[in-house]
Design a protein around this motif. Structure first.
Motif: not given
Length: 256
Positions: A107-114, A121-125, A134-141
């Motif tokens: 569960i902690r791993k999933a939280v770290k992924k978040m 998103k912050k650093d521009g990557t 981007r769509l896949q990442v947004d869905r996962l988030r």
């Protein structure tokens, strides 16, 4: 700590149990009578149990441990999110993620992924990714947020669990039992109170009743937190005093 008034519990309908045929005999000590085929809970016992529960939760909060609230039924979700959120405690109101406690590392791993998505998103990557990625990442988030949103600050196992409806949240109860995490719960007349460490015999189906009970217990948690805060302030003040005295002494010696 807020005083528990039986009259207020009565007004909130905390005394309405389930149909008599659906009862759990282990709840017999907390049942006052039967009316129109429904069990009526003894509110004097409920009030005493709320006070006992509140004292224990106050202690846990003052010790700096987290209390994880669990309620996935429709009537309780929003109330739990609001009340637990107000005292900065984690809560689960969507689906209990299996292994949430017994497999906490995953569960902690999933939280770290978040958190890493948020960093991207912050650093521009994130902007360097293709539209599809981007769509896949947004869905996962969004999925992670839905399941784990309020527990993202939980870096270690909680000091206790507070459950609304132990029959519904039986998986959470089992995991907490395995790890000897104390269980606090609103227990209705259709459930087995032996599964929990601190029970509040109460109507766990009506939002008014859930709201009343949660207001009382979270108020005790808030007291515990402010006690911890003032203890910390006292300690740092005491620690600062000898340092100030030593500084004054040094200044005085220099002046001589």
């Amino acid at each position: 700590m807020e005083k528990v008034e039986v009259k207020e519990l009565l007004e909130a309908g905390v005394h309405f149990g389930h149909l008599t045929r659906k009862w759990d005999p282990n709840m017999a000590p907390y049942i006052y009578m039967e009316r129109n085929g429904i069990h009526i809970i003894n509110l004097y016992k409920t009030a005493a149990k709320i006070e006992e529960t509140s004292q224990a939760l106050h202690k846990i909060a003052a010790s700096g441990k987290k209390i994880l609230f669990v309620a996935t039924k429709k009537q309780a979700k929003d109330i739990v999110a609001e009340k637990a959120g107000a005292v900065n405690m984690p809560y689960i109101t969507e689906r209990w993620p299996g292994g949430m406690l017994t497999n906490f590392v995953t569960i902690r791993k999933a939280v770290k992924k978040m958190a890493s998505i948020d960093r991207m998103k912050k650093d521009g990557t994130f902007n360097t990714l293709s539209k599809k990625e981007r769509l896949q990442v947004d869905r996962l988030r969004a999925k992670l947020e839905k399941n784990l949103g309020s527990i993202s600050d939980m870096t270690r196992l909680p000091g206790a669990l507070f459950v609304v409806d132990i029959k519904r949240e039986h998986i959470a109860i089992k995991e907490a039992q395995k790890l000897n995490i104390p269980i606090f719960a609103m227990v209705d007349t259709n459930s087995d109170p032996r599964q929990v460490d601190y029970l509040i015999p109460s109507n766990d189906d009506a939002s008014k009743s859930i709201n009343k009970v949660l207001s009382l217990v979270t108020s005790a948690i808030a007291d515990g937190l402010s006690e911890r805060k003032s203890d910390k302030a006292d300690k740092s003040e005491k620690a600062a005093k000898p340092a100030k005295t030593a500084k004054k002494k040094a200044v005085a010696e220099e002046e001589e």
